[in-house]
Design a protein around this motif. Structure first.
Motif, PDB file in Angstrom:
ATOM      1  N   LEU A   1     -62.233 -14.668  65.808  1.00 30.22           N
ATOM      2  CA  LEU A   1     -60.803 -14.956  65.949  1.00 30.22           C
ATOM      3  C   LEU A   1     -60.064 -13.743  66.493  1.00 30.22           C
ATOM      4  O   LEU A   1     -60.439 -12.608  66.260  1.00 30.22           O
ATOM      5  N   ARG A   2     -58.988 -14.029  67.223  1.00 26.02           N
ATOM      6  CA  ARG A   2     -58.205 -12.965  67.834  1.00 26.02           C
ATOM      7  C   ARG A   2     -56.784 -13.008  67.296  1.00 26.02           C
ATOM      8  O   ARG A   2     -56.288 -14.060  66.919  1.00 26.02           O
ATOM      9  N   HIS A   3     -56.138 -11.854  67.319  1.00 24.41           N
ATOM     10  CA  HIS A   3     -54.782 -11.797  66.782  1.00 24.41           C
ATOM     11  C   HIS A   3     -53.781 -12.510  67.675  1.00 24.41           C
ATOM     12  O   HIS A   3     -52.692 -12.859  67.237  1.00 24.41           O
ATOM     13  N   ASP A   4     -54.123 -12.728  68.972  1.00 29.66           N
ATOM     14  CA  ASP A   4     -53.185 -13.401  69.872  1.00 29.66           C
ATOM     15  C   ASP A   4     -53.477 -14.888  70.009  1.00 29.66           C
ATOM     16  O   ASP A   4     -52.904 -15.549  70.879  1.00 29.66           O
ATOM     17  N   ASP A   5     -54.382 -15.420  69.185  1.00 30.08           N
ATOM     18  CA  ASP A   5     -54.654 -16.849  69.242  1.00 30.08           C
ATOM     19  C   ASP A   5     -53.439 -17.629  68.768  1.00 30.08           C
ATOM     20  O   ASP A   5     -52.753 -17.237  67.822  1.00 30.08           O
ATOM     21  N   PHE A   6     -53.206 -18.751  69.427  1.00 26.38           N
ATOM     22  CA  PHE A   6     -52.084 -19.608  69.050  1.00 26.38           C
ATOM     23  C   PHE A   6     -52.453 -20.444  67.834  1.00 26.38           C
ATOM     24  O   PHE A   6     -53.598 -20.838  67.652  1.00 26.38           O
ATOM     25  N   ALA A   7     -51.466 -20.688  67.004  1.00 29.28           N
ATOM     26  CA  ALA A   7     -51.636 -21.615  65.883  1.00 29.28           C
ATOM     27  C   ALA A   7     -51.156 -22.981  66.338  1.00 29.28           C
ATOM     28  O   ALA A   7     -49.984 -23.161  66.664  1.00 29.28           O
ATOM     29  N   VAL A   8     -52.054 -23.934  66.400  1.00 33.06           N
ATOM     30  CA  VAL A   8     -51.722 -25.259  66.899  1.00 33.06           C
ATOM     31  C   VAL A   8     -50.980 -26.009  65.805  1.00 33.06           C
ATOM     32  O   VAL A   8     -51.553 -26.400  64.795  1.00 33.06           O
ATOM     33  N   VAL A   9     -49.681 -26.202  66.012  1.00 31.84           N
ATOM     34  CA  VAL A   9     -48.843 -26.803  64.979  1.00 31.84           C
ATOM     35  C   VAL A   9     -49.183 -28.270  64.781  1.00 31.84           C
ATOM     36  O   VAL A   9     -48.915 -28.854  63.728  1.00 31.84           O
TER      37      VAL A   9
ATOM     38  N   LEU B   1     -45.949 -26.755  58.808  1.00 27.01           N
ATOM     39  CA  LEU B   1     -45.150 -26.129  57.758  1.00 27.01           C
ATOM     40  C   LEU B   1     -44.702 -27.127  56.706  1.00 27.01           C
ATOM     41  O   LEU B   1     -44.673 -26.822  55.510  1.00 27.01           O
ATOM     42  N   ILE B   2     -44.329 -28.310  57.152  1.00 30.64           N
ATOM     43  CA  ILE B   2     -43.892 -29.339  56.192  1.00 30.64           C
ATOM     44  C   ILE B   2     -45.050 -29.728  55.288  1.00 30.64           C
ATOM     45  O   ILE B   2     -44.900 -29.869  54.063  1.00 30.64           O
ATOM     46  N   TRP B   3     -46.233 -29.881  55.880  1.00 31.52           N
ATOM     47  CA  TRP B   3     -47.405 -30.238  55.082  1.00 31.52           C
ATOM     48  C   TRP B   3     -47.743 -29.131  54.086  1.00 31.52           C
ATOM     49  O   TRP B   3     -48.070 -29.397  52.924  1.00 31.52           O
ATOM     50  N   LEU B   4     -47.666 -27.862  54.536  1.00 31.94           N
ATOM     51  CA  LEU B   4     -47.953 -26.749  53.635  1.00 31.94           C
ATOM     52  C   LEU B   4     -46.946 -26.691  52.490  1.00 31.94           C
ATOM     53  O   LEU B   4     -47.321 -26.451  51.322  1.00 31.94           O
ATOM     54  N   ASP B   5     -45.666 -26.899  52.804  1.00 34.12           N
ATOM     55  CA  ASP B   5     -44.650 -26.886  51.754  1.00 34.12           C
ATOM     56  C   ASP B   5     -44.891 -28.011  50.758  1.00 34.12           C
ATOM     57  O   ASP B   5     -44.764 -27.828  49.535  1.00 34.12           O
ATOM     58  N   THR B   6     -45.242 -29.189  51.255  1.00 38.12           N
ATOM     59  CA  THR B   6     -45.544 -30.321  50.373  1.00 38.12           C
ATOM     60  C   THR B   6     -46.767 -30.034  49.508  1.00 38.12           C
ATOM     61  O   THR B   6     -46.793 -30.357  48.305  1.00 38.12           O
TER      62      THR B   6
END
Length: 389
Positions: free
Chosen positions: A329-337, A344-349
């Motif tokens: 993994l690389r630090h500039d990899d995109f996080a696929v929302v 974020l909504i799923w994580l908060d739930t």
């Protein structure tokens, strides 16, 4: 599309991700790899920088040649530099034509570059032929047209292209109508001005003696440049009503038509600028989408490879396999929302649900303790009732 090709695209963002589609459209070529290389070179920022630097240097040389002392002292040097600049422009033309044999001729900027190149070669041919008389006049004209090379900067700067395109579209669609109406107004007022101020023998023949002189005078009214001198000349000839005529035409020609023309140009340029900004945003979103797709493909391929290695027994345990995946993994990899694990909504739930589960577990534990305490108390009471204490 192979993984190696994806890696090439990831390392060089300028590479188009649709090479396969492009290859199908252009057909198979025996020099496909070299053709793709030339196409990538002509589309690279380094190539554009070299051409822009050449144009700037050429413009500076042409500016220095206007000084007689510098031109005479460095005549041979200027000739060599001009040949060098022409060689660079020729190489650019050949490379772009080789990269896009058909598409090159569909760009107005490329056609302009080609016309400037042809003018330069015609000048060289006339010099080699030692043309005299009319040929020298044509040669002077061609040398003056060399300044058009500086306009080639428009084809390399996207913002200038937007402004030039908007200006040309405005002239073609709207300004020509305004100019035509203004010329008609000048024609009518020119005829009236001729009969009012230039028809008689003691009239102002210098400014109103003919239709062409009258229209040239009215053009000065439109630009409001020197109109006071013209009006003073009319006053000297005691022309009655000349001031009303002048004020009325200046109001129509300058305050109305000139401002209408400027307003139309500003509106079209503003619209073109907004469209350009929207296109840039769409291009950035498309590039981001392509990179996300590549990252997903790369991660999927790496996971498949590690699972295959795990299946073959290369890793001693699952932790070692996960550790190797983390190293990729690389630090500039995109996080696929779009993935549920990064939503974020799923994580908060999920976190809220975990809190509720902890609270419920704590209450169930308290209930168990109370239940065990009640059962122990009932058992003690029964034992006392049976055996007594």
């Amino acid at each position: 599309m192979s993984f190696a090709h994806f890696a090439k695209v990831f390392n060089d963002p300028e590479v188009d991700l649709e090479d396969d589609v492009w290859a199908k459209k252009t057909g198979a070529r025996w020099d496909r790899e070299f053709h793709r290389f030339i196409r990538d070179v002509t589309e690279s920022s380094v190539f554009n920088f070299i051409i822009m630097f050449t144009i700037v240097c050429n413009a500076l040389c042409m500016a220095l040649e206007t000084d007689i002392s510098i031109r005479e002292s460095g005549k041979d040097l200027f000739h060599i530099l001009d040949e060098l600049f022409l060689a660079v422009y020729t190489i650019e033309f050949i490379m772009k034509l080789y990269a896009e044999p058909k598409g090159y001729w569909f760009s107005s900027y490329n056609l302009f570059d080609f016309a400037v190149l042809v003018i330069s070669y015609v000048q060289i041919i006339l010099v080699l032929m030692n043309a005299g008389g009319s040929g020298l006049a044509a040669l002077r004209i061609l040398r003056a047209l060399r300044t058009l090379r500086t306009l080639r900067t428009v084809s390399f700067i996207r913002g200038l292209q937007v402004l030039v395109t908007a200006l040309l579209d405005t002239i073609r669609k709207s300004v020509l109508n305004v100019v035509g109406l203004l010329l008609l107004l000048m024609f009518l007022f020119g005829i009236m001005g001729y009969y009012f101020f230039g028809y008689k023998d003691d009239a102002d023949k210098q400014n109103w003696g003919s239709l062409d002189k009258a229209m040239l005078t009215l053009f000065s009214y439109v630009t409001v440049d020197g109109w006071t001198d013209i009006q003073e000349s009319l006053d000297n000839y005691n022309m009655d009503g000349s001031r009303i005529y002048t004020i009325f035409f200046i109001f129509l020609g300058h305050f109305i038509f000139s401002n209408v023309m400027i307003g139309v140009i500003i509106m079209n340029i503003s619209e073109a600028t907004e469209n350009y900004a929207a296109e840039q945003l769409a291009e950035r979103e498309a590039a981001l989408k392509h990179k996300k797709e590549f990252l997903l493909q790369r991660q999927h391929n790496e996971v498949k490879q590690m699972l295959e290695k795990q299946r073959r027994g290369k890793y001693s345990n699952f932790h070692e396999m996960v550790q190797e995946f983390e190293d990729t993994l690389r630090h500039d990899d995109f996080a696929v929302v779009s993935d549920i694990s990064t939503n974020l909504i799923w994580l908060d739930t999920l976190l809220t649900s975990l809190d509720h589960m902890d609270n419920s577990m704590f209450r169930v534990q308290q209930l168990h303790f109370e239940l065990c305490g009640a059962l122990s108390q009932m058992l003690d009471e029964k034992l006392r009732a049976k055996y007594g204490t």
